[in-house]
Design an enzyme around this catalytic site. Structure first.
Site, PDB file in Angstrom:
ATOM      1  N   HIS A 467       0.710  -1.297  -0.070  1.00 18.45           N
ATOM      2  CA  HIS A 467       0.013   0.014  -0.194  1.00 18.45           C
ATOM      3  C   HIS A 467       0.802   1.162  -0.007  1.00 18.45           C
ATOM      4  O   HIS A 467       1.084   1.630   0.928  1.00 18.45           O
ATOM      5  CB  HIS A 467      -1.093   0.135   1.034  1.00 18.45           C
ATOM      6  CG  HIS A 467      -1.677  -1.383   1.331  1.00 18.45           C
ATOM      7  ND1 HIS A 467      -2.177  -1.848   2.756  1.00 18.45           N
ATOM      8  CD2 HIS A 467      -2.233  -2.127   0.664  1.00 18.45           C
ATOM      9  CE1 HIS A 467      -2.855  -2.805   2.595  1.00 18.45           C
ATOM     10  NE2 HIS A 467      -2.831  -3.192   1.216  1.00 18.45           N
TER      11      HIS A 467
HETATM   12  C1  LIG Z   1      -0.597  -8.828  -3.348  1.00 23.42           C
HETATM   13  C2  LIG Z   1      -1.497  -7.518  -3.514  1.00 23.42           C
HETATM   14  C3  LIG Z   1      -2.688  -7.532  -2.912  1.00 23.42           C
HETATM   15  C4  LIG Z   1      -3.356  -6.191  -2.385  1.00 23.42           C
HETATM   16  N1  LIG Z   1      -4.563  -6.387  -1.962  1.00 23.42           N
HETATM   17  C5  LIG Z   1      -5.302  -5.431  -1.780  1.00 23.42           C
HETATM   18  C6  LIG Z   1      -6.574  -5.245  -1.103  1.00 23.42           C
HETATM   19  O1  LIG Z   1      -6.953  -6.213  -0.732  1.00 23.42           O
HETATM   20  N2  LIG Z   1      -7.116  -4.122  -1.008  1.00 23.42           N
HETATM   21  C7  LIG Z   1      -6.748  -2.899  -1.305  1.00 23.42           C
HETATM   22  O2  LIG Z   1      -7.176  -2.029  -1.074  1.00 23.42           O
HETATM   23  N3  LIG Z   1      -5.303  -2.834  -2.015  1.00 23.42           N
HETATM   24  C8  LIG Z   1      -4.659  -3.940  -2.038  1.00 23.42           C
HETATM   25  N4  LIG Z   1      -3.510  -4.115  -2.847  1.00 23.42           N
HETATM   26  C9  LIG Z   1      -2.987  -2.741  -3.217  1.00 23.42           C
HETATM   27  C10 LIG Z   1      -3.781  -2.372  -4.449  1.00 23.42           C
HETATM   28  O3  LIG Z   1      -3.332  -3.553  -5.380  1.00 23.42           O
HETATM   29  C11 LIG Z   1      -3.215  -0.978  -4.891  1.00 23.42           C
HETATM   30  O4  LIG Z   1      -3.476  -0.087  -3.986  1.00 23.42           O
HETATM   31  C12 LIG Z   1      -4.062  -0.507  -6.180  1.00 23.42           C
HETATM   32  O5  LIG Z   1      -3.538  -1.459  -7.246  1.00 23.42           O
HETATM   33  C13 LIG Z   1      -3.009   0.817  -6.699  1.00 23.42           C
HETATM   34  O6  LIG Z   1      -3.637   1.140  -7.868  1.00 23.42           O
HETATM   35  P1  LIG Z   1      -3.140   2.447  -8.831  1.00 23.42           P
HETATM   36  O7  LIG Z   1      -3.960   2.527 -10.076  1.00 23.42           O
HETATM   37  O8  LIG Z   1      -2.560   3.546  -8.071  1.00 23.42           O
HETATM   38  O9  LIG Z   1      -1.419   1.639  -9.224  1.00 23.42           O
HETATM   39  P2  LIG Z   1      -1.303   0.221 -10.060  1.00 23.42           P
HETATM   40  O10 LIG Z   1      -2.288  -0.498 -10.002  1.00 23.42           O
HETATM   41  O11 LIG Z   1       0.003  -0.134  -9.670  1.00 23.42           O
HETATM   42  O12 LIG Z   1      -1.194   0.912 -11.649  1.00 23.42           O
HETATM   43  C14 LIG Z   1      -0.199   1.899 -12.231  1.00 23.42           C
HETATM   44  C15 LIG Z   1      -0.181   1.605 -13.643  1.00 23.42           C
HETATM   45  O13 LIG Z   1       0.643   2.523 -14.122  1.00 23.42           O
HETATM   46  C16 LIG Z   1       1.428   1.931 -14.909  1.00 23.42           C
HETATM   47  N5  LIG Z   1       2.868   2.784 -15.070  1.00 23.42           N
HETATM   48  C17 LIG Z   1       3.721   2.677 -14.347  1.00 23.42           C
HETATM   49  N6  LIG Z   1       4.766   3.518 -14.675  1.00 23.42           N
HETATM   50  C18 LIG Z   1       4.404   3.880 -16.077  1.00 23.42           C
HETATM   51  C19 LIG Z   1       5.081   4.931 -16.791  1.00 23.42           C
HETATM   52  N7  LIG Z   1       6.177   5.420 -16.676  1.00 23.42           N
HETATM   53  N8  LIG Z   1       4.412   5.092 -18.147  1.00 23.42           N
HETATM   54  C20 LIG Z   1       3.087   4.658 -18.443  1.00 23.42           C
HETATM   55  N9  LIG Z   1       2.433   3.733 -17.653  1.00 23.42           N
HETATM   56  C21 LIG Z   1       3.281   3.326 -16.258  1.00 23.42           C
HETATM   57  C22 LIG Z   1       1.791   0.628 -14.644  1.00 23.42           C
HETATM   58  O14 LIG Z   1       2.137  -0.213 -15.734  1.00 23.42           O
HETATM   59  C23 LIG Z   1       0.211   0.131 -13.982  1.00 23.42           C
HETATM   60  O15 LIG Z   1      -0.577  -0.400 -14.933  1.00 23.42           O
HETATM   61  C24 LIG Z   1      -2.597  -5.319  -2.992  1.00 23.42           C
HETATM   62  C25 LIG Z   1      -1.503  -5.155  -3.626  1.00 23.42           C
HETATM   63  C26 LIG Z   1      -0.838  -6.536  -3.716  1.00 23.42           C
HETATM   64  C27 LIG Z   1       0.398  -6.389  -4.453  1.00 23.42           C
END
Ligand SMILES: Cc1cc2nc3c(=O)[nH]c(=O)nc-3n(C[C@H](O)[C@H](O)[C@H](O)COP(=O)(O)OP(=O)(O)OC[C@H]3O[C@@H](n4cnc5c(N)ncnc54)[C@H](O)[C@@H]3O)c2cc1C
Ligand code: SF4
Length: 531
Positions: A467
């Site tokens: 997180h």
């Molecule tokens: C095993 C695991 C279990 C989890 N379980 C929970 C849960 O039960 N409940 C909960 O609330 N949270 C949970 N989480 C956390 C949750 O997955 C994240 O908080 C959430 O996915 C974050 O979303 P996001 O869109 O901010 O980032 P991400 O989902 O990481 O997406 C970011 C995106 O940006 C892209 N990106 C990165 N750099 C670049 C770049 N330079 N150019 C273009 N694209 C780029 C990446 O490829 C990715 O697709 C868990 C995490 C893990 C690892």
């Protein structure tokens, strides 16, 4: 890069944050380009990769490593994230269309109202620049968009709308644990889950096969690729394998373009009117820090020198033991129940809030490995696997962490295949967390005692929960924060940050529902500004 290279809104990252923003704005009629570093994979491919994976403990194994968009490798710590300092910090995340919710657990918690006011109430950390009530309607919207099944009980976060779905049924283990711990004054509650308890949003109901991490084979668990798809259907242009590496600003500090590279290193300049960086708590600050120029020598959005700082997670401790009765973990989703007694109270002036939770992941792998290590074979091995898998209980925990400017994401001198810096991380865990973790150990020992536990194994390592919060922190003062209360960069009027990077305090629950609520609110702000 094929297709248009200019739009009203350019979004970087197609995880839950970026895909929700792209979908909302495309649906509202804006032209949107959604840039995603990683490839696009179909669910069946991921399921097939999982079937073939040699090491099923590795949650990332079904998601192939691509050289142009590297990611952390749980079985090879340090392969991507470079640790600087004594305490390693190796969270997991994925880089592909849909981002990390492909393999999340689906726990969809709201923060408590007090989590927004920790400085005022307890004199620690930072307050959010707005109260819980400001985000409340967006939490409701996020629950509707993700599809959250939740219990009809008070979880401490007031709500103006019911959950869109009834809670999933609890397994025998969850009910029995609630009964036994409840009798000892613990409050055990069913968790709100972004997982269908009935067909919802063109996805089926959960059938309880316990494979949520690393991949739900049937799509009952919410995943953000569904919103990336919806964004496309609403007219957004989704460009996979486009790695953003520079944000370009003009002399008036307006952002004018994102520069991205394809897998061969060929660069494209994508222009727009509004820009949203939604690349997660590590890749977002990395991109801001990489975007230096003569006018912005410390990078984009970094006038306060706060980009990359204040890195927070929910440091984790756990306990496993053999209970004195068969409880059969592994039936239903991987996690269903939490102990919520320690999420708030005056103790937060001295030590971290925390949430404890009961794992429902089938323990077969760990139990079998353990018995093989002990030399068991044949019929006795088979008998013991059955016996121990029925009785093995595991409890985990998340501890609140306060923002510290010394915990930070920086640019490493080590480069990836495209020649971009790998993230370098300085991290440590302070006494605020350690005091609470000592109490967690004692609570876990007490819980093991309630089950007359044997073979008790504590893990007090306080490892990452993935997180990743705080690295583009939100606040009113441009001198000590990166974005304002609308997630708009203080230094750049048309640049927004979507995701947990903006969170000034993270309480003790998973952050993704808060990410979704903030993203929907941010999309509303951008939509109004485009009118
Ligand atoms: C095993 C695991 C279990 C989890 N379980 C929970 C849960 O039960 N409940 C909960 O609330 N949270 C949970 N989480 C956390 C949750 O997955 C994240 O908080 C959430 O996915 C974050 O979303 P996001 O869109 O901010 O980032 P991400 O989902 O990481 O997406 C970011 C995106 O940006 C892209 N990106 C990165 N750099 C670049 C770049 N330079 N150019 C273009 N694209 C780029 C990446 O490829 C990715 O697709 C868990 C995490 C893990 C690892
Ligand atoms: S238990 Fe099975 S069907 Fe339900 S969310 Fe998890 S993997 Fe999907």
């Amino acid at each position: 890069m094929a297709g248009s290279t200019s739009a009203d809104v350019v979004v970087v990252g197609s995880g839950v944050a970026g895909s929700l923003v792209a979908y909302r704005l495309a649906k509202a009629g804006a032209s949107v380009i959604l840039l995603e570093a990683g490839p696009r994979l179909a669910r069946w491919q991921i399921v097939e990769n999982f079937r073939r994976a040699a090491d099923k403990r590795d949650l990332c194994a079904p998601y192939p490593l691509v050289r142009h968009a590297p990611r952390p490798e749980p079985m090879n710590p340090g392969a991507y994230l470079v640790d600087r300092g004594a305490t390693p910090y190796q969270p997991q995340y994925l880089r592909l269309v849909g981002g990390t919710t492909w393999h999340w657990a689906g726990a969809a918690w709201r923060l408590l109202p007090s989590d927004f006011r920790v400085k005022t109430l307890y004199g620690v950390g930072r307050d959010w620049p707005f109260p819980y009530e400001t985000l409340e309607p967006w939490y409701g919207q996020a629950e509707a968009d993700l599809g959250v099944a939740g219990p009809d009980i008070d979880l401490g976060s007031p709500r103006s709308t019911p959950y869109p779905m009834d809670a999933l049924p609890l397994s025998w283990m969850d009910r029995r644990v609630a009964e036994l711990l409840g009798a000892q004054s613990y409050r055990v509650v069913p968790e709100p889950m972004a997982r269908n308890s009935r067909p919802y949003d063109a996805r089926p109901a959960c059938c309880g096969n316990n494979n949520c991490m690393p991949i739900c084979p049937i799509g009952a668990l919410y995943h953000a690729a569904s919103h990336a798809d919806k964004a496309e259907r609403a007219g957004a242009a989704l460009v996979a394998q486009a790695v953003a590496y520079r944000i370009e600003a003009n002399d008036r500090a307006e952002i004018v373009a994102i520069h991205c590279k394809d897998p061969n290193g060929l660069s494209t300049r994508v222009t727009g009117r509004r820009f949203v960086i939604a690349a997660n708590g590590i890749e977002t600050p990395k991109l801001l820090l990489m975007s230096t120029s003569a006018r912005f020598p410390k990078g984009i959005g970094n006038g306060s020198d706060q980009v990359g700082r204040n890195l927070m997670d929910h440091p984790a401790a756990s306990v496993s033991f053999l209970a004195n009765e068969a409880l059969w973990p592994g039936r239903g989703p991987v996690e269903m129940s939490s102990i919520v007694d320690f999420r708030d109270g005056p103790f937060r002036a001295q030590q971290a809030a925390k949430k404890l939770h009961l794992s429902n992941a089938a323990p077969t792998l760990a139990v079998t490995r353990n018995l093989l290590d002990k030399g068991l074979t044949g019929g006795e091995l088979d008998r013991q696997i059955r016996e121990q898998c029925a009785r093995r209980l595991t409890f985990g925990s998340f501890h609140e962490q306060l923002p510290s400017s010394e915990n930070r994401v920086m640019l490493s001198a080590q480069k990836d295949a495209l020649g971009l810096p790998r993230p370098e991380i300085a991290y440590s865990i302070d006494d605020y967390v350690r005091k609470s973790a000592a109490d967690t150990h004692a609570q876990f020992a007490r819980i093991a005692g309630i089950f007359e536990g044997t073979e008790i194994e504590h893990d007090d390592s306080l490892g990452a929960s993935s997180h990743i919060m705080g690295t583009a922190i939100m606040g009113r003062d441009p001198n000590d924060s990166v974005v304002d209360d609308e997630c708009r960069a203080h230094d750049h009027p048309n640049l927004f940050i979507a995701g947990s990077a903006v969170m000034p305090a993270g309480g003790s629950v998973n952050c993704t529902l808060t990410i979704a609520a903030l993203s929907l609110r941010l999309a509303g702000t951008i939509e109004a500004s485009l009118r």
